[in-house]
Design a protein around this motif. Structure first.
Motif, PDB file in Angstrom:
ATOM      1  N   PRO A  53       0.843  -1.209   0.000  1.00  0.00           N
ATOM      2  CA  PRO A  53       0.000   0.000   0.000  1.00  0.00           C
ATOM      3  C   PRO A  53       0.868   1.245   0.000  1.00  0.00           C
ATOM      4  CG  PRO A  53       0.038  -1.009   2.180  1.00  0.00           C
ATOM      5  CD  PRO A  53       0.741  -1.962   1.264  1.00  0.00           C
ATOM      6  N   TRP A  54       0.434   2.291  -0.714  1.00  0.00           N
ATOM      7  CA  TRP A  54       1.305   3.457  -0.876  1.00  0.00           C
ATOM      8  C   TRP A  54       0.623   4.770  -0.525  1.00  0.00           C
ATOM      9  CZ3 TRP A  54       3.077   7.984  -2.932  1.00  0.00           C
ATOM     10  CH2 TRP A  54       4.460   8.175  -2.937  1.00  0.00           C
ATOM     11  N   SER A  55      -0.578   4.997  -0.999  1.00  0.00           N
ATOM     12  CA  SER A  55      -1.250   6.277  -0.776  1.00  0.00           C
ATOM     13  C   SER A  55      -2.653   6.006  -0.256  1.00  0.00           C
ATOM     14  CB  SER A  55      -1.316   7.077  -2.079  1.00  0.00           C
ATOM     15  OG  SER A  55      -1.766   8.396  -1.851  1.00  0.00           O
ATOM     16  N   ILE A  56      -3.175   6.931   0.558  1.00  0.00           N
ATOM     17  CA  ILE A  56      -4.489   6.713   1.155  1.00  0.00           C
ATOM     18  C   ILE A  56      -5.307   8.003   1.132  1.00  0.00           C
ATOM     19  CG2 ILE A  56      -3.601   7.157   3.485  1.00  0.00           C
ATOM     20  CD1 ILE A  56      -5.627   5.029   4.480  1.00  0.00           C
ATOM     21  N   GLN A  57      -6.581   7.872   0.822  1.00  0.00           N
ATOM     22  CA  GLN A  57      -7.540   8.966   0.855  1.00  0.00           C
ATOM     23  C   GLN A  57      -8.781   8.479   1.597  1.00  0.00           C
ATOM     24  OE1 GLN A  57      -7.764  12.273  -1.618  1.00  0.00           O
ATOM     25  NE2 GLN A  57      -5.959  12.063  -0.326  1.00  0.00           N
TER      26      GLN A  57
END
Length: 278
Positions: A53-57
């Motif tokens: 996992p790399w980016s989260i919103q």
């Protein structure tokens, strides 16, 4: 290999630094021995078995998480869905590469659009690009390339996307292991870039007809604004010396000319750094 625990603590330090910048500095007359209460931290597991996992919103209770391998995870009411992305170029399998930055469009509720940053290979050469995605019934599909051929290499792709208070898109681009070019304004690597949401160059960018907002960066990967609208950035340093910088338009943050506490005229030293690895 980088000490990931140290980096995790360093990112926590950035959060504390931003809080301090918002609240003001403590009284200089306070004694150093005065006790400081530690913040309480609670955690919840919202998803497991993710693939890098790399980016989260998060919007309206739904989490959107990019995986470097190419999918976007959506978590709603504790249920995890794997949503495929339909990209126009194959993702690169180089270290640190893949589907990286992701940020929802400010009007996502009506247009179902988002921005993404990914690394791809073309005839054996790696590049990074910023694209506009659209959420359809079964997938995220690439609608438009906004910025292409951002320099890439074996490492140092950058890749963070964030929308600033003035509704511009900010993009971190690593130096692609071509460190001297972080000082070259014609080279998009080793920079923080800034664009209009339609992909155009903002009229108030510091360099005419250029996406470059700041330069002299190694591998910038964190962006955040405090309540006063000031921009702060974190970046990976060489063998330690990870940095926290306050970013201002047009400034040169020194890489590779200075690191850590080093100073040089016209170059901006970091607000804080992690020092050498223990």
């Amino acid at each position: 290999m980088r000490n990931r625990n140290s980096w995790f603590l360093f990112v926590i330090g950035l959060s504390l630094l931003l809080s301090a910048c918002s609240m003001g500095q403590p009284d200089e007359q306070q004694e150093e021995s005065e006790s400081v209460s530690k913040p309480s931290v609670e955690s919840n597991v919202i998803a497991q078995n993710l693939s890098i996992p790399w980016s989260i919103q998060k919007l309206d209770g739904v989490f959107y998480i990019t995986q470097r391998t190419g999918d976007i995870i959506e978590i709603k009411d504790g249920r995890k869905s794997v949503v495929k992305t339909n990209l126009s170029m194959p993702l690169s399998k180089r270290p640190e590469a893949g589907l990286l930055g992701f940020v929802l469009h400010p009007d996502f509720k009506t247009n179902q659009q988002a921005y993404a940053y990914y690394t791809y290979d073309d005839s054996g050469d790696p590049y990074n690009r910023v694209v506009l995605l659209k959420r359809t019934e079964n997938e995220w599909s690439e609608e438009k390339v906004l910025l292409d051929e951002i320099p890439s290499g074996q490492y140092h792709h950058g890749g963070r996307l964030e929308i600033g208070p003035e509704n511009n898109l900010y993009i971190t681009a690593g130096d692609a292991t071509q460190q001297d070019k972080a000082q070259d304004l014609s080279f998009l690597g080793g920079k923080i870039l800034r664009m209009n949401l339609d992909g155009g160059i903002p009229d108030d960018n510091p360099f005419k007809d250029s996406y470059v907002y700041s330069y002299g960066h190694r591998n910038p990967q964190g962006l955040a604004w405090n309540e006063a609208g000031e921009l702060y950035e974190t970046e990976h340093g060489p063998n330690g010396y990870d940095e926290v910088n306050r970013i201002e338009a047009g400034n040169n943050y020194g890489w590779p000319k200075i690191t850590g506490n080093e100073k040089q005229e016209s170059l901006i030293s970091p607000l804080a750094h992690s020092g050498e690895p223990s």
